[in-house]
Design an enzyme around this catalytic site. Structure first.
Site, PDB file in Angstrom:
ATOM      1  N   GLY A 128      -4.595  -4.155  -3.754  1.00 26.98           N
ATOM      2  CA  GLY A 128      -5.579  -3.115  -4.049  1.00 26.98           C
ATOM      3  C   GLY A 128      -4.806  -1.875  -4.436  1.00 26.98           C
ATOM      4  N   HIS A 129      -4.841  -1.513  -5.693  1.00 27.51           N
ATOM      5  CA  HIS A 129      -4.058  -0.379  -6.192  1.00 27.51           C
ATOM      6  C   HIS A 129      -5.007   0.749  -6.595  1.00 27.51           C
ATOM      7  CE1 HIS A 129      -0.721  -3.486  -7.316  1.00 27.51           C
ATOM      8  NE2 HIS A 129      -0.919  -3.377  -6.023  1.00 27.51           N
TER       9      HIS A 129
ATOM     10  N   LYS B 299       1.934   2.200  -5.103  1.00 28.57           N
ATOM     11  CA  LYS B 299       2.488   1.644  -6.348  1.00 28.57           C
ATOM     12  C   LYS B 299       1.577   1.942  -7.542  1.00 28.57           C
ATOM     13  CE  LYS B 299       2.350  -2.382  -4.417  1.00 28.57           C
ATOM     14  NZ  LYS B 299       2.068  -2.033  -3.021  1.00 28.57           N
TER      15      LYS B 299
ATOM     16  N   GLN C 218       1.986  -5.946  -3.301  1.00 28.68           N
ATOM     17  CA  GLN C 218       2.509  -6.080  -1.931  1.00 28.68           C
ATOM     18  C   GLN C 218       3.827  -5.306  -1.763  1.00 28.68           C
ATOM     19  OE1 GLN C 218       1.401  -9.452  -3.424  1.00 28.68           O
ATOM     20  NE2 GLN C 218      -0.520  -8.498  -2.887  1.00 28.68           N
TER      21      GLN C 218
ATOM     22  N   ASP D  83       0.812  -1.226   0.000  1.00 29.00           N
ATOM     23  CA  ASP D  83       0.000   0.000   0.000  1.00 29.00           C
ATOM     24  C   ASP D  83       0.841   1.271   0.000  1.00 29.00           C
ATOM     25  OD1 ASP D  83      -2.287  -1.593   0.107  1.00 29.00           O
ATOM     26  OD2 ASP D  83      -2.207  -1.679   2.298  1.00 29.00           O
TER      27      ASP D  83
HETATM   28  P1  GDP Z   1      -0.719   0.414  -3.582  1.00 25.21           P
HETATM   29  O1  GDP Z   1      -1.369  -0.845  -3.124  1.00 25.21           O
HETATM   30  O2  GDP Z   1       0.733   0.436  -3.327  1.00 25.21           O
HETATM   31  O3  GDP Z   1      -1.058   0.767  -4.998  1.00 25.21           O
HETATM   32  O4  GDP Z   1      -1.340   1.577  -2.659  1.00 25.21           O
HETATM   33  P2  GDP Z   1      -2.899   1.764  -2.254  1.00 25.21           P
HETATM   34  O5  GDP Z   1      -3.634   2.251  -3.434  1.00 25.21           O
HETATM   35  O6  GDP Z   1      -3.416   0.540  -1.577  1.00 25.21           O
HETATM   36  O7  GDP Z   1      -2.773   2.861  -1.123  1.00 25.21           O
HETATM   37  C1  GDP Z   1      -2.204   4.109  -1.358  1.00 25.21           C
HETATM   38  C2  GDP Z   1      -3.247   5.197  -1.078  1.00 25.21           C
HETATM   39  O8  GDP Z   1      -2.601   6.450  -0.968  1.00 25.21           O
HETATM   40  C3  GDP Z   1      -4.267   5.366  -2.175  1.00 25.21           C
HETATM   41  O9  GDP Z   1      -5.493   5.729  -1.602  1.00 25.21           O
HETATM   42  C4  GDP Z   1      -3.706   6.502  -3.030  1.00 25.21           C
HETATM   43  O10 GDP Z   1      -4.719   7.253  -3.708  1.00 25.21           O
HETATM   44  C5  GDP Z   1      -3.075   7.349  -1.963  1.00 25.21           C
HETATM   45  N1  GDP Z   1      -1.881   8.102  -2.387  1.00 25.21           N
HETATM   46  C6  GDP Z   1      -0.900   7.755  -3.255  1.00 25.21           C
HETATM   47  N2  GDP Z   1       0.083   8.694  -3.268  1.00 25.21           N
HETATM   48  C7  GDP Z   1      -0.284   9.639  -2.387  1.00 25.21           C
HETATM   49  C8  GDP Z   1       0.336  10.842  -1.925  1.00 25.21           C
HETATM   50  O11 GDP Z   1       1.437  11.233  -2.326  1.00 25.21           O
HETATM   51  N3  GDP Z   1      -0.352  11.573  -0.973  1.00 25.21           N
HETATM   52  C9  GDP Z   1      -1.574  11.177  -0.486  1.00 25.21           C
HETATM   53  N4  GDP Z   1      -2.163  11.921   0.440  1.00 25.21           N
HETATM   54  N5  GDP Z   1      -2.163  10.042  -0.899  1.00 25.21           N
HETATM   55  C10 GDP Z   1      -1.533   9.290  -1.825  1.00 25.21           C
HETATM   56  P1  IMO Z   2      -0.930  -4.093  -2.256  1.00 28.67           P
HETATM   57  O1  IMO Z   2      -0.512  -4.626  -3.608  1.00 28.67           O
HETATM   58  C1  IMO Z   2      -0.913  -4.606   2.078  1.00 28.67           C
HETATM   59  C2  IMO Z   2      -0.951  -8.726   3.576  1.00 28.67           C
HETATM   60  C3  IMO Z   2      -2.188  -9.191   4.320  1.00 28.67           C
HETATM   61  C4  IMO Z   2      -1.555 -10.165   5.292  1.00 28.67           C
HETATM   62  C5  IMO Z   2      -0.458 -10.821   4.453  1.00 28.67           C
HETATM   63  C6  IMO Z   2      -0.851 -12.162   3.839  1.00 28.67           C
HETATM   64  O2  IMO Z   2      -2.225  -3.362  -2.272  1.00 28.67           O
HETATM   65  O3  IMO Z   2       0.188  -3.365  -1.627  1.00 28.67           O
HETATM   66  P2  IMO Z   2      -2.416 -12.811   1.782  1.00 28.67           P
HETATM   67  O4  IMO Z   2      -3.888 -12.577   1.549  1.00 28.67           O
HETATM   68  O5  IMO Z   2      -1.530 -12.228   0.754  1.00 28.67           O
HETATM   69  O6  IMO Z   2      -2.119 -14.255   2.051  1.00 28.67           O
HETATM   70  O7  IMO Z   2      -2.101 -12.039   3.187  1.00 28.67           O
HETATM   71  O8  IMO Z   2      -0.162  -9.902   3.428  1.00 28.67           O
HETATM   72  N1  IMO Z   2      -1.203  -8.185   2.221  1.00 28.67           N
HETATM   73  C7  IMO Z   2      -1.137  -6.880   1.924  1.00 28.67           C
HETATM   74  N2  IMO Z   2      -0.929  -5.802   2.706  1.00 28.67           N
HETATM   75  N3  IMO Z   2      -1.048  -4.454   0.742  1.00 28.67           N
HETATM   76  C8  IMO Z   2      -1.237  -5.526  -0.062  1.00 28.67           C
HETATM   77  O9  IMO Z   2      -1.249  -5.443  -1.415  1.00 28.67           O
HETATM   78  C9  IMO Z   2      -1.332  -6.809   0.526  1.00 28.67           C
HETATM   79  N4  IMO Z   2      -1.523  -8.064   0.046  1.00 28.67           N
HETATM   80  C10 IMO Z   2      -1.428  -8.876   1.092  1.00 28.67           C
HETATM   81  O10 IMO Z   2      -2.823  -8.119   4.977  1.00 28.67           O
HETATM   82  O11 IMO Z   2      -0.926  -9.484   6.339  1.00 28.67           O
HETATM   83 MG    MG Z   3      -2.880  -1.503  -1.826  1.00 34.02          MG
END
Ligand code: GDP
Ligand code: IMO
Ligand code: MG
Length: 434
Positions: free
Chosen positions: A40-41, A16, A223, A13
């Site tokens: 979840g991206h 990416k 991840q 999270d």
């Molecule tokens: P990912 O799984 O690595 O793609 O990240 P996620 O989408 O799960 O979580 C990142 C969250 O931070 C999302 O809600 C993005 O919209 C938000 N985000 C990304 N870059 C920034 C930033 O520079 N500032 C803020 N405030 N939010 C950001």
């Molecule tokens: P993105 O791509 C954050 C975590 C789960 C748990 C562990 C194992 O959005 O960064 P799993 O279901 O993969 O067997 O769970 O990994 N986990 C993540 N945490 N971002 C993710 O993906 C994750 N995908 C799995 O919360 O701790």
């Molecule tokens: Mg994510």
């Protein structure tokens, strides 16, 4: 060439999705190489927010081919729903390609994931319960069902029967669960096969063709390094390899095809699920970061654990990924703290100190962060668009981080929007010239 791999440098999270979306505009192809719909991206574009679980974060560009590589585990229901959802929103998904060799998440994987967590009780990993672990386990046990199997009813049925047989015992409590009926499972998956057939391809070849033509290919990780099954905080990890090296295996390219490895890290740290977290903040500061950063899971909605930036772990991630560039996201979330802390060392049981990420699980579980305190900043960073716009203290924060991990910071996020970024000119990325 060039091939650029973009990976998470923390516990997932990190943002990416946003970074891949930024780079994807110039790319010929974006290839996801591991994980599944545990990811979840999020991409924010104008007023619209898109959340992708399986489809690569380049899909919003019609000219960019989006590839789900062989290293990904695919829940075909989730994939077909995601395709439908994007189509409904007017997104052209005709450039999507799915590896024939990717493994499938089956109904019994979902049940086994939940059963495994229930059995562990308090010691649960906190998985996303999407069947990821059991699907990769079947892949390694050579009992997996692959995308290509969807195209042949006889083979599909035979393989499901073979895969179900050794699971009968663990699944006894679910014996009557309709999702386990062989005939309806086969029919359901054949239907997915018909839906997905148009997207199935030799995706390794596609990546090679783009690279060979000198076009940009982005390899998108899910991840993060510390959730890596080999290098992360085992057993509190996911069941694949999110590190950069895995892009080769999960996309079917060679090490020489990767020119740059970009690590994405937040300006602080979050973690979802259980496991060690040396800089975790279990107090008002942690709560403040969670609220300001909107730190709730994209996939499961769970509140993310929060903590100060951990440079011991980030330096470790830089090493095991061979990072050439770092993107620091969410710097804006740290505005308003009088002082910001960064962890530069761990203190273990009995006062032992660690400058390097400890390899032993017990040591890591007992470790807490030791911090350097840096000056904070009050200003809202949301409208900063160049390094010069940033307050002096924020620049000093970035310099401190880059010096510590010895990798240049090439990109800084100051908000969720596409335009809320700063490219740090001193290290113009290859992508800008591509
Ligand atoms: P990912 O799984 O690595 O793609 O990240 P996620 O989408 O799960 O979580 C990142 C969250 O931070 C999302 O809600 C993005 O919209 C938000 N985000 C990304 N870059 C920034 C930033 O520079 N500032 C803020 N405030 N939010 C950001
Ligand atoms: P993105 O791509 C954050 C975590 C789960 C748990 C562990 C194992 O959005 O960064 P799993 O279901 O993969 O067997 O769970 O990994 N986990 C993540 N945490 N971002 C993710 O993906 C994750 N995908 C799995 O919360 O701790
Ligand atoms: Mg994510």
């Amino acid at each position: 060439m060039p091939g650029i791999v973009i990976v998470g440098a923390q516990w997932g999270d990190e943002g990416k999705g946003k970074v891949v979306d930024l780079m994807a505009e110039r790319a010929d192809a974006v290839v996801r190489f591991q994980g599944g719909n545990n990811a979840g991206h999020t991409i924010v574009r104008g007023d619209e927010t898109f959340k992708f679980h399986l489809i690569p974060s380049g899909i919003l560009y019609p000219a960019t081919r989006c590839v789900i590589g062989n290293g990904v585990v695919i829940d075909p229901k989730v994939l077909t729903d995601e395709i439908d959802h994007l189509r409904d929103r007017g997104v052209d998904v005709s450039g999507l390609r799915v590896s024939a060799n990717a493994h499938l998440i089956m109904p019994y994987h979902l049940l086994l994931d939940t059963a495994g967590e229930t059995r562990l009780g308090k010691a649960e990993i906190g998985t996303t319960r999407r069947g990821i672990g059991p699907a990769y386990a079947d892949k390694a046990a050579r009992l997996g069902i692959r995308v290509q199997d969807l195209l042949d009813e006889k083979i599909l049925k035979k393989k499901i029967t073979a895969a179900l047989y050794p699971k009968a015992l663990s699944l006894r409590p679910y014996e009557r669960d309709p999702s386990l009926d062989l005939q309806s499972m086969t029919e359901e998956y054949l239907t997915y096969g018909h839906r997905l057939e148009q997207y199935i391809a030799d995706t390794s070849r596609l990546a090679w063709d783009s690279l060979d033509a000198g076009r940009l290919v982005i390899f998108e990780g899910a991840q993060g390094a510390l959730l890596d099954i080999d290098h992360g905080t085992y057993p509190f990890v996911t069941s694949s390899n999110p590190v950069a090296g895995a892009a080769c295996v999960g996309a079917g390219v060679g090490p020489r095809d990767i020119d740059e490895a970009w690590g994405v890290a937040k300006a602080y740290v979050t973690r979802v699920g259980a496991g060690p977290f040396p800089t975790e903040l279990d107090d008002d500061t942690g709560e403040m970061i969670r609220t300001r950063g909107g730190e709730f899971g994209t996939t499961t909605g769970r509140a993310r654990r929060t903590g100060w930036l951990d440079l011991v772990a980030l330096r470790y991630a830089a090493r095991i990924n061979g990072l050439t560039h770092v993107a620091i996201t969410k710097l804006d979330v740290l505005s308003g703290f009088e002082r910001v802390k960064v962890c530069t060392r761990y203190r273990g049981a009995e006062g032992a100190q660690f400058e390097d990420f400890p390899y032993h699980q017990t040591v890591l579980h007992q470790s807490v962060g030791e911090y350097v305190e840096l000056e904070g900043w009050e200003e809202d960073l949301g409208t900063c668009r160049s390094e010069a716009d940033l307050p002096r203290a924020a620049r000093a924060y970035l310099d401190f981080v880059a010096d510590w991990i010895d990798v240049p910071i090439a990109l800084v996020g100051v908000g969720p929007g596409r335009d809320q970024i700063i490219w740090l000119g001193r290290d113009a990325p290859t992508v800008a010239a591509a």
